[in-house]
Design a protein around this motif. Sequence first.
Motif, PDB file in Angstrom:
ATOM      1  N   GLU A   4      37.642  38.740  33.585  1.00  0.00           N
ATOM      2  CA  GLU A   4      36.275  38.501  34.028  1.00  0.00           C
ATOM      3  C   GLU A   4      36.032  39.280  35.313  1.00  0.00           C
ATOM      4  OE1 GLU A   4      34.012  37.003  32.433  1.00  0.00           O
ATOM      5  OE2 GLU A   4      34.996  35.594  31.047  1.00  0.00           O
ATOM      6  N   ARG A   5      34.765  39.623  35.563  1.00  0.00           N
ATOM      7  CA  ARG A   5      34.390  40.316  36.787  1.00  0.00           C
ATOM      8  C   ARG A   5      34.049  39.299  37.876  1.00  0.00           C
ATOM      9  NH1 ARG A   5      35.512  45.346  37.616  1.00  0.00           N
ATOM     10  NH2 ARG A   5      34.597  45.920  35.609  1.00  0.00           N
ATOM     11  N   VAL A   6      34.579  39.481  39.096  1.00  0.00           N
ATOM     12  CA  VAL A   6      34.339  38.567  40.220  1.00  0.00           C
ATOM     13  C   VAL A   6      32.956  38.817  40.793  1.00  0.00           C
ATOM     14  CG1 VAL A   6      35.090  37.922  42.542  1.00  0.00           C
ATOM     15  CG2 VAL A   6      36.791  38.443  40.782  1.00  0.00           C
ATOM     16  N   THR A   7      32.161  37.742  40.925  1.00  0.00           N
ATOM     17  CA  THR A   7      30.821  37.849  41.502  1.00  0.00           C
ATOM     18  C   THR A   7      30.719  37.227  42.887  1.00  0.00           C
ATOM     19  OG1 THR A   7      30.178  35.833  40.298  1.00  0.00           O
ATOM     20  CG2 THR A   7      29.715  37.953  39.243  1.00  0.00           C
ATOM     21  N   ALA A   8      31.721  36.433  43.284  1.00  0.00           N
ATOM     22  CA  ALA A   8      31.722  35.844  44.630  1.00  0.00           C
ATOM     23  C   ALA A   8      33.113  35.318  44.946  1.00  0.00           C
ATOM     24  CB  ALA A   8      30.694  34.713  44.749  1.00  0.00           C
ATOM     25  N   ALA A  16      33.873  33.761  38.766  1.00  0.00           N
ATOM     26  CA  ALA A  16      33.978  34.793  37.732  1.00  0.00           C
ATOM     27  C   ALA A  16      33.637  34.168  36.393  1.00  0.00           C
ATOM     28  CB  ALA A  16      35.384  35.398  37.700  1.00  0.00           C
ATOM     29  N   GLY A  18      30.880  32.976  35.523  1.00  0.00           N
ATOM     30  CA  GLY A  18      29.958  31.862  35.686  1.00  0.00           C
ATOM     31  C   GLY A  18      30.584  30.563  36.141  1.00  0.00           C
ATOM     32  N   TRP A  20      33.728  28.652  38.989  1.00  0.00           N
ATOM     33  CA  TRP A  20      34.649  28.795  40.115  1.00  0.00           C
ATOM     34  C   TRP A  20      36.076  28.582  39.642  1.00  0.00           C
ATOM     35  CZ3 TRP A  20      33.602  30.850  44.687  1.00  0.00           C
ATOM     36  CH2 TRP A  20      32.267  30.899  45.106  1.00  0.00           C
ATOM     37  N   THR A  31      34.788  40.626  45.747  1.00  0.00           N
ATOM     38  CA  THR A  31      33.679  40.714  44.808  1.00  0.00           C
ATOM     39  C   THR A  31      33.690  42.068  44.115  1.00  0.00           C
ATOM     40  OG1 THR A  31      32.333  39.236  46.168  1.00  0.00           O
ATOM     41  CG2 THR A  31      31.163  40.641  44.589  1.00  0.00           C
ATOM     42  N   GLY A  32      33.532  42.053  42.787  1.00  0.00           N
ATOM     43  CA  GLY A  32      33.556  43.282  41.995  1.00  0.00           C
ATOM     44  C   GLY A  32      34.871  43.521  41.298  1.00  0.00           C
ATOM     45  N   GLN A 224      25.943  42.635  28.116  1.00  0.00           N
ATOM     46  CA  GLN A 224      25.616  42.702  29.544  1.00  0.00           C
ATOM     47  C   GLN A 224      26.405  43.782  30.274  1.00  0.00           C
ATOM     48  OE1 GLN A 224      26.697  39.570  28.134  1.00  0.00           O
ATOM     49  NE2 GLN A 224      24.561  39.216  27.569  1.00  0.00           N
ATOM     50  N   ASP A 225      27.265  44.503  29.584  1.00  0.00           N
ATOM     51  CA  ASP A 225      28.141  45.483  30.239  1.00  0.00           C
ATOM     52  C   ASP A 225      28.208  46.736  29.372  1.00  0.00           C
ATOM     53  OD1 ASP A 225      29.909  46.592  32.047  1.00  0.00           O
ATOM     54  OD2 ASP A 225      31.664  45.509  31.317  1.00  0.00           O
TER      55      ASP A 225
END
Length: 423
Positions: A4-8, A16, A18, A20, A31-32, A224-225
């Motif tokens: 998964e991609r880290v968003t925060a 990641a 959606g 925690w 992030t990223g 989405q990617d």
Amino acid sequence: MHQERVTAVSGGNVLAGGRWLRAIGNQTIETGDLVWTDGRCVYGNLAEGGEAALVTVGSKQRIPIFLSDGTHCLYRGKTLRTGAKGAMHSLMVNRGSEVAFSNKYDVVDVSLSAAGEPRELLGEAYRRENGTVGYSSRDYGEDIGSKFGIYFDNGVHERYGIRDWYAAAEDIVHLPLLREGARMAGAAALRQLAKDAPSGRPEEKTVLQLEQCEIIGGWQESEQDYCLFLRGIGRTIYMSGDHLSCSGAPDYCWAADEKSFDFLSVVYELEMAAAPSAISILREKYTSGRVLSISGISVEDDDVKKGFIDVIDSIDLPLPDGFRLAMERREKTQMESSSRNPNAYRYTLKTIRGEEICELDGCEPGDRLIACKTRPGMWLVSHKGELYRCGRGGRKKIETGSTCLNARLRPTRQCGRWMKGDN
């Protein structure tokens, strides 16, 4: 286990996919980053796009390479080892211990979901035509005189294709995107025609004869990617003349008195990149003159006007596994010319954090470009089927004797099975 991609990031917690998750280990996650998770914890990260998770620091990545002659190879350190020669396929992709192949001749990309399901991106196309274009000359007798014009038969119709024009509409996965790309090309052709065509004549007519768009390259991991490269073509025709009129269907013609009839056609082509955020026009080219063939884009004629327009000053194009391709125009004062400059843009491969890996001479948007970090400051890169070892801003070609057909460059733990051709 999936990625998964880290968003925060907040302390030892990572957002990641959606939700925690708890970070395990002593790696720094930002992030990223692309991380490995079981849905509860994060066990490792891909800090710079393609850097493998769950690998002991200092170990060498083992990256499976599939060649066009069916040979299975393994890249490790600075060495490309040759394994078994198996069946030939169009493309190969791996993710974790899973491997998948595509055998479709029209495949643009193949990816694997976290659940191991393959997804193929095909060269889909859409076309909207206002009939068939040609010339018509008719003699209506001495009382009326000869008529000369351009005919459009069979009316307006749509066609769909995957590398050809024989698919059904329901088979085109990206139809809304292709319709929008075609619309943009048609609108560009109409704008150019308005600049070039005469105006104010008593009897005149403009017809948008063709709107077309096709997928020419790109990749897709999910809805989405992705980043798809599109070619859009629009053709529009202006006609004028005395007693300009349209004859009846089904074989109808915009015609005028022969000596008064005049026309101008514009063929406009857009190069576009489509990502979830937007469709970006990268470059444009067109011809404007008294030509009706779609091949008129390359006609050498004194009375045919040509234009090549570098639209984008700079853009970062997303690549698989978090890499980026920076496309930057070298000469920003020249917007339009009569010929294409192959060196108009500088292309630079970058990590997700913006670190430059190498420049790519001869790169074009839509080329298959993939990369994987092999160790600090070093990457394995495949561009148009050629393999390169990259580091310190430079690159060195790795001789393979055949074309690399990887859709991704990713490490694997199933080295033995891969080299024996069991995958």
